[in-house]
Design a protein around this motif. Sequence first.
Motif, PDB file in Angstrom:
ATOM      1  N   CYS A 159       0.832  -1.202   0.000  1.00  0.00           N
ATOM      2  CA  CYS A 159       0.000   0.000   0.000  1.00  0.00           C
ATOM      3  C   CYS A 159       0.871   1.259   0.000  1.00  0.00           C
ATOM      4  O   CYS A 159       0.582   2.235  -0.708  1.00  0.00           O
TER       5      CYS A 159
ATOM      6  N   GLU B 109      -5.648  -5.902   3.432  1.00  0.00           N
ATOM      7  CA  GLU B 109      -5.700  -4.617   2.736  1.00  0.00           C
ATOM      8  C   GLU B 109      -6.529  -3.582   3.486  1.00  0.00           C
ATOM      9  O   GLU B 109      -6.280  -2.377   3.376  1.00  0.00           O
TER      10      GLU B 109
ATOM     11  N   ARG C 227      -4.680   0.042   4.505  1.00  0.00           N
ATOM     12  CA  ARG C 227      -5.190   1.381   4.195  1.00  0.00           C
ATOM     13  C   ARG C 227      -5.309   2.231   5.447  1.00  0.00           C
ATOM     14  O   ARG C 227      -5.044   3.447   5.415  1.00  0.00           O
TER      15      ARG C 227
ATOM     16  N   ARG D 285      -1.764   3.360   6.369  1.00  0.00           N
ATOM     17  CA  ARG D 285      -1.318   4.445   5.479  1.00  0.00           C
ATOM     18  C   ARG D 285      -1.922   5.775   5.923  1.00  0.00           C
ATOM     19  O   ARG D 285      -1.229   6.803   5.958  1.00  0.00           O
TER      20      ARG D 285
END
Length: 262
Positions: free
Chosen positions: A25, A229, A233, A236
Amino acid sequence: MTVWNDQVIIVTGGSRGIGYETARCLVGAGARVLLVARDPVATANAAATLSQNGPGEAHGLAHTLTGCPEDGEAVCRAAFQQYGRITGLVNCAGGASVGTPLGLDWRRWQEDFTVKFWGYLSLMRAVVPYLRQVGGGAIVNVAGVTGKDPNPRLAAATTINGALRGLTKILADEVAPWQIRVVNVNPGATETALLLQMAEGYARLDQISPDQALVRMRQTPRGRLTRPEDIARLIRFLLSDEAGMITGTSVDIDGGIHRGPA
């Protein structure tokens, strides 16, 4: 707004699962990542794959966390030598041994603490001077929801994650004057290879089949388990400028599976 091609982030446990997805990511956003894991071949392959798919890049470092201060120092030194700066750290190494307080083997208690508590601490202590050099940054610890919602069958993880919650809070206070943030991410059961190992452990304790254990584990209010995932996210975002006022706390990402207070 975060300029990701200016970001250099260390990600431990980065050759698979949540760590790999987090690195993917970040590289996908344009960051440069030092990907740290134990297995040299898996680490090199993961870094090469990530770099090929850019637009950022990844460099692999095979390193085993032994619970010594030198671990963090060696990892940070490697990141600085490779990229000339460090702006963030994601601690994501370690697993979740299945066992009760009395039933879990003593060696497993020690091994889990070595990687996930002492390993995290050594990296956090080592990275702070580098973050100060660039005027601040962020540390994200992948802990677990058991730290706030104790699970008697995950005794070591419950204890370690609870300790990380306290450490995160007091460290965040200490480094705040240097514009450094410290945040925990608390996944619940997540769709990774580790989930299958946990299901086998639960099956032994409950005297059911691993498939039956998986069915139970996948029963969440959201109707599915968290995926790597999803967590990547969130991490991040927490590393970005947009999360600039989030520090000294834990963010749950478990599909509502834990039953403790919000």
